[in-house]
Motif scaffolding. Structure first.
Motif: not given
Lengths: 92, 339
Positions: A5-10
């Motif tokens: 997923d290229p939109t993943f962030g914490t």
């Protein structure tokens, strides 16, 4: 196929919002501008209507140091301590 | 998900809202792992820990950044430069949130200096701002995709640019030290000559400076100063940095005539002035509201010569480029992890 997923962030834990002081009047209102001329004009118009039609008085006004910069946290804290509501304009 | 061909992937990714409108490479797990494995010796100790990216406030992990690098068309060798650029963008002075949300058309400019240019096969010469070189194209694109996909800077929602610019797809080039008569830009900014360095700035695309007629350095600077003195530039009242990218031929003429970089900066500071009659009455008031007053009969274009950065890039020809900035930003230089 398996995709990363290229939109993943914490998500970060955000600071606790400033709590409005208990002794701030319920109808205290400030205007907050992004400092552009259009935003200031919009807010002046809003203030005029609120004073004339809704009985608001003592409407405060503040703005960012300039439209390209963020609002200083201490300014936001100060406004939160003085007013119950804010109308924000970011119009150009 | 089922296996998709390139065209099906492009359509599917578009439907997810992933990407910049151009076709992307599917960030499959194997390609992302290969991207990460390409970091020299695994993850170098000096890979920066990145903070939350505005406006989403999500902290990007290496895997997600690598996925964006894959989508952009990067090779593993490109990833450290992408990481350095993202680190630079997160410096407070860069003003990432403001530069992403503004109506101004600024883009994250990425300038590469030092040995990484050769390692990546970057173009610092002919058509260095243009198409045709993979490293230039994909490094800038990977940075932009990361800001889109993880940062959430989507046009029309959080990216409010009135018109945008082509530089928002990708804006990456390399310094041409082989044809520069002066010390490399990165060395002048305090880095070692064998450091690979990325400099980022929230910038407009390059504005051409055509000067085929001038035969002396001073004449060339007259043309440069005239190009920089634009009443519609953010730098007039927001201030901030400018980048002057001299073509090698203009640079050679200046050097022949004894001009140092510092002398150029001071000369342009004095000469790049906007006459008062080129500014409307309402803008005089607007500038005054921002605390900007004319210096005599003209406006300056920033706060001082230290905001006028000078370097060399490009190939043969009598052209240079002026890169104005968002204004509320700085040119931020960062060493590339792994050297």
């Amino acid at each position: 196929m398996r995709i990363v997923d290229p939109t993943f962030g914490t998500p970060v834990e955000e600071d606790t919002p400033t709590v409005v002081a208990a002794d701030v009047p319920a109808r205290s209102l400030c205007l907050f501008s992004n400092s552009k001329p259009g935003a200031n004009e919009l807010l002046r118009g809003v203030a005029g209507h609120l004073e004339a039609e809704r009985g608001f008085a003592g409407i405060g006004f503040s703005s960012k140091p300039n439209a390209a910069a963020g609002a200083a946290p201490d300014v936001l804290d100060h406004l939160a301590a003085q007013y119950r509501m804010a109308v924000v304009a970011i119009g150009d | 998900m089922p296996d998709l061909g390139p065209a099906e992937w492009f359509t599917w990714a578009e439907e997810q809202g992933w990407g910049d409108g151009l076709p992307t490479v599917a960030p499959t797990e194997d390609l992302v792992e290969a991207m990460l494995a390409g970091l020299a010796g695994g993850v170098p100790d000096d890979v920066p820990e990145l903070g939350p990216l505005p406006p989403s406030r999500l902290v990007p992990g290496l895997r997600a950044i690598a996925a964006n690098a894959v989508m952009a068309g990067c090779r593993p060798v490109d990833l450290p430069v992408v990481l350095a650029a993202l680190q630079g963008l997160q410096h407070e002075a860069y003003n990432l949130h403001g530069s992403l949300a503004t109506t101004h058309p600024c883009a994250p400019m990425v300038l590469v200096s030092g040995p990484a240019r050769g390692r990546l096969g970057m173009n610092s010469g002919v058509n260095c701002f243009g198409q045709g070189t993979r490293a230039n194209a994909v490094v800038g694109r990977a940075v932009s995709l990361t800001l889109l996909n993880i940062g959430g800077a989507r046009p029309g929602t959080m990216d409010r640019s009135t018109q945008g610019s082509p530089a928002k797809y990708t804006f990456c080039f390399a310094e041409n030290t082989d044809d520069s008569p002066w010390e490399p830009f990165s060395v002048r900014r305090g880095f070692a000559a064998d450091d690979s360095v990325v400099t980022v700035m929230a910038a407009e695309p390059p504005h051409n400076i055509n000067d085929h007629g001038s035969t002396t350095g001073e004449e060339i600077l007259t043309t440069v100063a005239g190009t920089m003195a634009q009443s519609g530039s953010n730098n007039v009242y927001v201030r901030g940095p400018h980048l002057l990218v001299l073509g090698p031929e203009h640079a050679a003429t200046l050097h022949r005539d004894g001009w140092t970089v510092e002398a150029i900066r001071h000369h342009l500071w004095e000469r790049a002035r906007i006459p008062l009659d080129r500014v409307s009455e309402s803008n005089h008031r607007q500038f005054a509201d921002w605390g900007i007053k004319p210096d005599g009969d003209a406006y300056t274009v920033s706060t001082g010569p230290d905001q006028l950065h000078v370097l060399v890039a490009g190939g043969p020809g009598k052209h240079s480029a002026w890169i104005p900035s968002f204004g509320s930003t700085e040119a931020v230089s960062v060493r590339v992890p792994g050297g």
